[in-house]
Design an enzyme around this catalytic site. Structure first.
Site, PDB file in Angstrom:
ATOM      1  N   TYR A  32       0.827  -1.205   0.000  1.00 36.75           N
ATOM      2  CA  TYR A  32       0.000   0.000   0.000  1.00 36.75           C
ATOM      3  C   TYR A  32       0.859   1.252   0.000  1.00 36.75           C
ATOM      4  CZ  TYR A  32       0.917   0.925   4.971  1.00 36.75           C
ATOM      5  OH  TYR A  32       1.522   1.220   6.162  1.00 36.75           O
ATOM      6  N   LYS A 146       6.381  -1.702   2.074  1.00 37.82           N
ATOM      7  CA  LYS A 146       5.155  -1.170   2.688  1.00 37.82           C
ATOM      8  C   LYS A 146       4.055  -2.206   2.479  1.00 37.82           C
ATOM      9  CE  LYS A 146       3.144   3.462   3.314  1.00 37.82           C
ATOM     10  NZ  LYS A 146       3.229   3.535   4.766  1.00 37.82           N
ATOM     11  N   GLU A 178      12.071   2.494  14.349  1.00 36.29           N
ATOM     12  CA  GLU A 178      11.141   3.517  13.860  1.00 36.29           C
ATOM     13  C   GLU A 178       9.841   3.453  14.653  1.00 36.29           C
ATOM     14  OE1 GLU A 178       9.927   2.833   9.784  1.00 36.29           O
ATOM     15  OE2 GLU A 178       9.583   0.709  10.143  1.00 36.29           O
ATOM     16  N   LEU A 202      11.038   1.561   7.179  1.00 35.47           N
ATOM     17  CA  LEU A 202      10.500   2.028   5.902  1.00 35.47           C
ATOM     18  C   LEU A 202      11.266   3.290   5.513  1.00 35.47           C
ATOM     19  CD1 LEU A 202       8.152   1.608   3.821  1.00 35.47           C
ATOM     20  CD2 LEU A 202       6.999   3.458   5.034  1.00 35.47           C
TER      21      LEU A 202
HETATM   22  C1  LIG Z   1       6.337   1.980   9.736  1.00 37.64           C
HETATM   23  C2  LIG Z   1       6.399   3.312   9.068  1.00 37.64           C
HETATM   24  N1  LIG Z   1       7.569   3.960   9.046  1.00 37.64           N
HETATM   25  C3  LIG Z   1       7.681   5.175   8.475  1.00 37.64           C
HETATM   26  C4  LIG Z   1       6.583   5.814   7.902  1.00 37.64           C
HETATM   27  C5  LIG Z   1       6.742   7.162   7.289  1.00 37.64           C
HETATM   28  O1  LIG Z   1       6.691   7.086   5.894  1.00 37.64           O
HETATM   29  P1  LIG Z   1       6.200   8.301   5.007  1.00 37.64           P
HETATM   30  O2  LIG Z   1       6.982   9.497   5.448  1.00 37.64           O
HETATM   31  O3  LIG Z   1       6.537   7.897   3.622  1.00 37.64           O
HETATM   32  O4  LIG Z   1       4.734   8.468   5.242  1.00 37.64           O
HETATM   33  C6  LIG Z   1       5.357   5.161   7.901  1.00 37.64           C
HETATM   34  C7  LIG Z   1       4.189   5.789   7.289  1.00 37.64           C
HETATM   35  O5  LIG Z   1       3.109   5.299   7.280  1.00 37.64           O
HETATM   36  C8  LIG Z   1       5.252   3.872   8.494  1.00 37.64           C
HETATM   37  O6  LIG Z   1       4.090   3.209   8.506  1.00 37.64           O
END
Ligand SMILES: Cc1ncc(COP(=O)(O)O)c(C=O)c1O
Length: 281
Positions: A32, A146, A178, A202
């Protein structure tokens, strides 16, 4: 009537459905993206769609759209729903097939679904900061994908809610990875520290933007591992994501972070982020 994108069709919300044997539903076999729109513009569209295609590739899911085609489909959906400021959730699954762990043979068409939401930026929280807790990272070892498998993240976030916090900061042993739905930064003596991009986190698009802003402002951006103890002793803590942007953490496990106020580096990055929103197209 609100529309939902089901494959290439804009369907009335009340008529939108997916098959009971869709592999996303049965196995979490899919991926996603979540993308923000500001003032009718899909924010950082290209890196988001590129990440979606990368996630698909990493799980061997064949998607018949490229970045431009995906952008067009999502633009149509946002326009149909009149979203000016809000977000769009896009999910792609390996499709519907009789339940069997192995990929279906012959392969079936992937199922694409997207929904939109209208909402404003979280101004109050950005100004005041949030509370976070720490929790063991119990997720799988491909957090760079993701994927729809979010049970570890869901349990971490629920634990945060239980302790009156808005985010759970995860750690594998001593090492901070994270947040349950965000990237994490410790700020110490004017420098930013964040986990390197690898399979444990991520690669956040907001993280990329923050890295750009930090470089532009001459704030050292250290991509290396750090411990929970280091985080506890940070002057400032930030969590970032598409929906929470550059979010200050003012309390960690019930203890005040630094002097308990939103700090100067955080404010400087927030200012840079506001400018980035205005110039991104
Ligand atoms: C586990 C995780 N890490 C980091 C992020 C941050 O990613 P982004 O800045 O691309 O939204 C998300 C965003 O949903 C996430 O689910």
């Amino acid at each position: 009537m609100t529309k939902v994108l089901i494959n290439e069709h804009l369907v009335d919300e009340q008529d939108a459905s997916v098959p009971y044997n869709d592999r996303g539903y049965v196995f979490g076999d899919g991926i996603y993206e979540y993308i923000r729109t500001y003032n009718n513009n899909i924010f950082t569209a290209k890196p988001h769609f590129e990440r979606l295609l990368r996630s698909a590739k990493e799980i061997g899911l064949e998607l018949k759209y490229n970045v431009e085609e995906l952008t067009e489909l999502i633009q149509e959906l946002l326009a149909a729903n009149g979203v000016v400021n809000g977000g769009v959730y896009i999910q792609v699954t390996r499709g519907a097939a009789p339940r069997d762990h192995a990929f279906p043979t012959p392969s079936v068409e992937a199922n694409v679904m997207a929904i939109t939401k209208t909402y404003d930026r979280p101004y109050k929280l950005l100004e005041e900061g949030i509370n976070a807790i720490t929790t063991e990272d119990i997720r799988w070892l491909r957090c760079d994908i993701k994927s729809l498998n979010l049970l570890g993240n869901v349990l971490a976030k629920e634990r945060a809610v239980k302790y009156n916090a808005q985010e759970a900061i995860q750690h594998r042993g001593d090492i901070v990875t994270e947040g349950s739905s965000s990237n994490v930064y410790a700020i110490k003596a004017g420098e930013i520290y964040t986990h390197p991009v690898n399979n444990y986190i991520l690669n956040g698009i907001t993280r990329m933007v923050i890295k750009d802003i930090a470089q532009e402002k001459g704030i050292p951006f250290n991509e290396g591992t750090f411990t929970v103890d280091f985080l506890r002793n940070a002057d400032e803590i930030i969590v970032s994501s598409t929906s929470i942007e550059v979010m200050p953490v003012v309390k960690l496990d019930g203890e005040q972070v630094g002097d308990g106020e939103v700090g100067p580096i955080t404010k400087s990055l927030q200012e840079g982020f506001n400018r980035y929103i205005d110039t991104d197209s």
